[in-house]
Scaffold this motif. Structure first.
Motif, mmCIF file in Angstrom:
data_model
loop_
_atom_site.group_PDB
_atom_site.id
_atom_site.type_symbol
_atom_site.label_atom_id
_atom_site.label_comp_id
_atom_site.label_asym_id
_atom_site.label_seq_id
_atom_site.Cartn_x
_atom_site.Cartn_y
_atom_site.Cartn_z
ATOM 1 N N ARG A 182 26.282 2.789 0.808
ATOM 2 C CA ARG A 182 26.126 1.614 1.659
ATOM 3 C C ARG A 182 24.801 1.615 2.423
ATOM 4 O O ARG A 182 24.338 0.577 2.866
ATOM 5 N N GLY A 183 24.185 2.787 2.613
ATOM 6 C CA GLY A 183 22.963 2.863 3.393
ATOM 7 C C GLY A 183 21.772 2.252 2.672
ATOM 8 O O GLY A 183 21.672 2.303 1.440
ATOM 9 N N GLY A 184 20.844 1.655 3.423
ATOM 10 C CA GLY A 184 19.634 1.111 2.846
ATOM 11 C C GLY A 184 18.560 2.176 2.753
ATOM 12 O O GLY A 184 18.201 2.792 3.766
ATOM 13 N N ARG A 185 18.053 2.414 1.559
ATOM 14 C CA ARG A 185 17.037 3.443 1.352
ATOM 15 C C ARG A 185 15.874 2.891 0.530
ATOM 16 O O ARG A 185 16.029 1.907 -0.189
ATOM 17 N N ASP A 230 15.466 7.616 11.599
ATOM 18 C CA ASP A 230 14.563 8.681 11.148
ATOM 19 C C ASP A 230 13.200 8.177 10.699
ATOM 20 O O ASP A 230 12.504 8.869 9.951
ATOM 21 N N PHE A 231 12.792 6.988 11.153
ATOM 22 C CA PHE A 231 11.485 6.474 10.777
ATOM 23 C C PHE A 231 10.396 7.403 11.328
ATOM 24 O O PHE A 231 10.383 7.730 12.507
ATOM 25 N N GLY A 232 9.500 7.819 10.458
ATOM 26 C CA GLY A 232 8.411 8.695 10.863
ATOM 27 C C GLY A 232 8.744 10.167 10.853
ATOM 28 O O GLY A 232 7.843 11.005 10.993
ATOM 29 N N GLY A 262 12.427 6.706 6.722
ATOM 30 C CA GLY A 262 13.791 6.769 7.208
ATOM 31 C C GLY A 262 14.751 6.040 6.291
ATOM 32 O O GLY A 262 14.517 5.917 5.083
ATOM 33 N N TRP A 263 15.807 5.533 6.864
ATOM 34 C CA TRP A 263 16.813 4.801 6.089
ATOM 35 C C TRP A 263 17.513 3.820 7.003
ATOM 36 O O TRP A 263 17.435 3.936 8.229
ATOM 37 N N SER A 287 0.850 -1.181 0.000
ATOM 38 C CA SER A 287 0.000 0.000 0.000
ATOM 39 C C SER A 287 0.887 1.233 0.000
ATOM 40 O O SER A 287 2.097 1.151 0.240
ATOM 41 N N ALA A 288 0.257 2.384 -0.240
ATOM 42 C CA ALA A 288 1.029 3.619 -0.387
ATOM 43 C C ALA A 288 1.780 3.999 0.879
ATOM 44 O O ALA A 288 2.877 4.570 0.826
ATOM 45 N N GLU A 289 1.197 3.685 2.046
ATOM 46 C CA GLU A 289 1.817 4.135 3.301
ATOM 47 C C GLU A 289 2.861 3.181 3.856
ATOM 48 O O GLU A 289 3.586 3.534 4.783
ATOM 49 N N GLU A 290 2.957 1.961 3.314
ATOM 50 C CA GLU A 290 3.952 1.012 3.821
ATOM 51 C C GLU A 290 5.353 1.406 3.355
ATOM 52 O O GLU A 290 5.542 1.871 2.232
ATOM 53 N N SER A 291 6.324 1.167 4.211
ATOM 54 C CA SER A 291 7.704 1.514 3.881
ATOM 55 C C SER A 291 8.245 0.666 2.741
ATOM 56 O O SER A 291 9.001 1.143 1.890
ATOM 57 N N GLY A 292 7.874 -0.612 2.717
ATOM 58 C CA GLY A 292 8.475 -1.503 1.747
ATOM 59 C C GLY A 292 9.852 -1.922 2.179
ATOM 60 O O GLY A 292 10.156 -2.010 3.368
#
Length: 463
Positions: free
Chosen positions: A452-455, A410-412, A401-402, A306-311
């Motif tokens: 290297r960061g997950g985004r 930084d989630f949210g 976030g990442w 859905s649109a609001e899920e981070s994935g």
């Protein structure tokens, strides 16, 4: 009463003079003298104090709410004791360096990543052979110190383009350095300079060279699914007035005012967020939304239902998720890779959702930023941005976030989305960074972040 005021003034001046005498000038052969240690430090390798931009005293927490210069129309504060932490604490001719003086330090000196008395940082050697040590002290957001030993973040006295929310700072890590712009409320280090020819603290010092650093050594597709092309029905999320601070201390903000930002980096809460990555079965690609732009944007992130899920979170140029996101397990770190939009060997959107879907290019991200309206809001309880195109259609980008190492940051409070484009620096590809776009409640812009960061990834399709 007059005698009492005179006594207080005398002691204040004496304290300022004594403080100034504890910091030595180092002549690197540049346009200014550089201090041999940070403001508040007793030796070159100590972090010293952290200051919000335009403030002269350290404090227990660094928040937007207690930043005295946020929103104020200030230009160059160098030498003004009301705003310049170097002048206020060291006195004499000491002041914050300008962005141009930090650029001179970067361009005209040799930089060696090393350790001095156990503290990681850079030995910076000037054209005349003299050197200073800049410790990697990280920064302070809230009450926490982030990235001690990994990043150095030093305030300049400069703002950019009359921006009253942000200020310019100098960021470095072992393989990268840049002048960036980010939130004034973040606590950063201060390294003072003094203009030549004033005679204050004329005992010019040189530093003892330390052992050169050991160079860091820079360190395959997924099952495709059949894309759908049914236009998405856009929803109108309810607006919230909450404006959390966000922090992107590993990102390099270019006008995210990151990366560094954030960026920005990149100014911003950087504390660990213990919620695990959203894991959902990916059974089909998303739908597309026509925003009236040059390409069609997906209605959800890769890995989201859905649109609001981070994935899911991906390192740049990788098509599979992993347990930890580090330099050692990043397959593109240090490689020269051109824009790969649509190449399933590097493009997670193509690899996961199939032909036709791809990661956006930097230009397409810029178009999304420049031609759409961005509104911080919530959708089904998730904070993020509603992005409305010129034709009135919209998509929702969750503030996911990442991922750094094995946790989410930084989630949210902020979103950080990869493009398929490398970061171009001085007309050359930087093999350690890539272009992304990021946002928080106050801002959104193009940035550059460590590969290297997950985004998260929001795919696009050609029209």
């Amino acid at each position: 009463m007059k005698l009492r005021k005179l006594t207080i003034l005398l002691f204040t001046l004496m304290g300022t003079m004594m403080s100034a005498q504890n910091v030595k000038m180092v002549d690197l052969g540049l346009s200014v003298y550089w201090a041999d240690c940070n403001v508040g430090a007793a030796s070159p390798e100590q972090p010293g104090n952290y200051y919000a931009w335009g403030e002269t005293q350290p404090k227990a927490t660094y928040e937007d709410d207690n930043c005295t210069t946020l929103g104020r129309n200030l230009s160059n504060i160098g030498g003004n004791a009301s705003f310049d932490a170097a002048r206020a604490n060291l006195g004499g001719t000491w002041r914050l360096p300008t962005a141009e003086e930090f650029q001179e330090l970067k361009d005209k000196c040799s930089w060696a990543w090393t350790r001095q008395n156990g503290q990681a940082g850079f030995l910076v050697t000037g054209p005349n052979g003299n050197a200073i040590f800049l410790p990697a002290c990280g920064s302070r957001t809230g009450s926490d110190i982030d990235d001690m030993g990994s990043y150095g973040l030093y305030w300049t006295s400069s703002v950019k383009d009359n921006d009253n929310e942000n200020a310019q700072f100098f960021l470095f890590e072992a393989d990268f350095s840049a002048i960036l712009s980010q939130f004034r409320s973040i606590g950063r280090s201060v390294r003072a300079v003094s203009s030549k020819g004033f005679g204050q603290n004329t005992g010019v010092a040189t530093t003892t060279p330390v052992t050169p650093a050991v160079a860091t050594t820079p360190a395959t597709p997924a099952v495709t699914t059949t894309p759908t092309t049914t236009p998405a029905v856009t929803s109108t999320p309810a607006t919230t007035t909450t404006e959390p601070s966000s922090s992107k201390d590993s990102g390099i903000s270019m006008g995210f005012s990151n990366n560094n930002g954030l960026s920005s980096s990149n100014g911003q809460s950087s504390s660990k967020y213990e919620q695990p990555e959203t894991v959902v079965p990916q059974v089909a690609a998303g739908s597309y939304v026509d925003l009236g732009l040059s390409c069609l944007w997906a209605d959800r992130n890769i890995g989201a239902n859905s649109a609001e899920e981070s994935g899911k979170y991906f390192a740049w140029g990788e098509t599979a998720t992993k347990e930890t996101y580090d330099q050692e397990n990043n397959t593109t770190f240090g490689q020269t890779i051109e824009t790969f939009s649509g190449n399933p060997a590097y493009d997670a959107a193509t690899a996961k959702w199939g032909d036709g879907w791809r990661m956006p290019t930097e230009d397409e991200c810029i178009e999304l930023i420049d031609k759409c309206q961005w509104e911080w809001t919530t959708l089904n309880g998730i904070q993020g941005m509603r992005v409305t195109g010129p034709n009135g259609n919209s998509i929702f980008l969750p503030a996911s976030g990442w991922r750094k190492s094995d946790y989410i940051r930084d989630f949210g409070t902020g979103g950080d989305y990869w493009s398929a484009s490398p970061f171009i620096e001085d007309e050359r590809d930087n093999p350690f960074y890539a272009t992304d776009f990021l946002f928080n409640a106050r801002e959104h812009d193009i940035s550059a972040s460590n590969r290297r960061g997950g985004r998260t990834i929001r795919p696009v399709r050609n029209r």
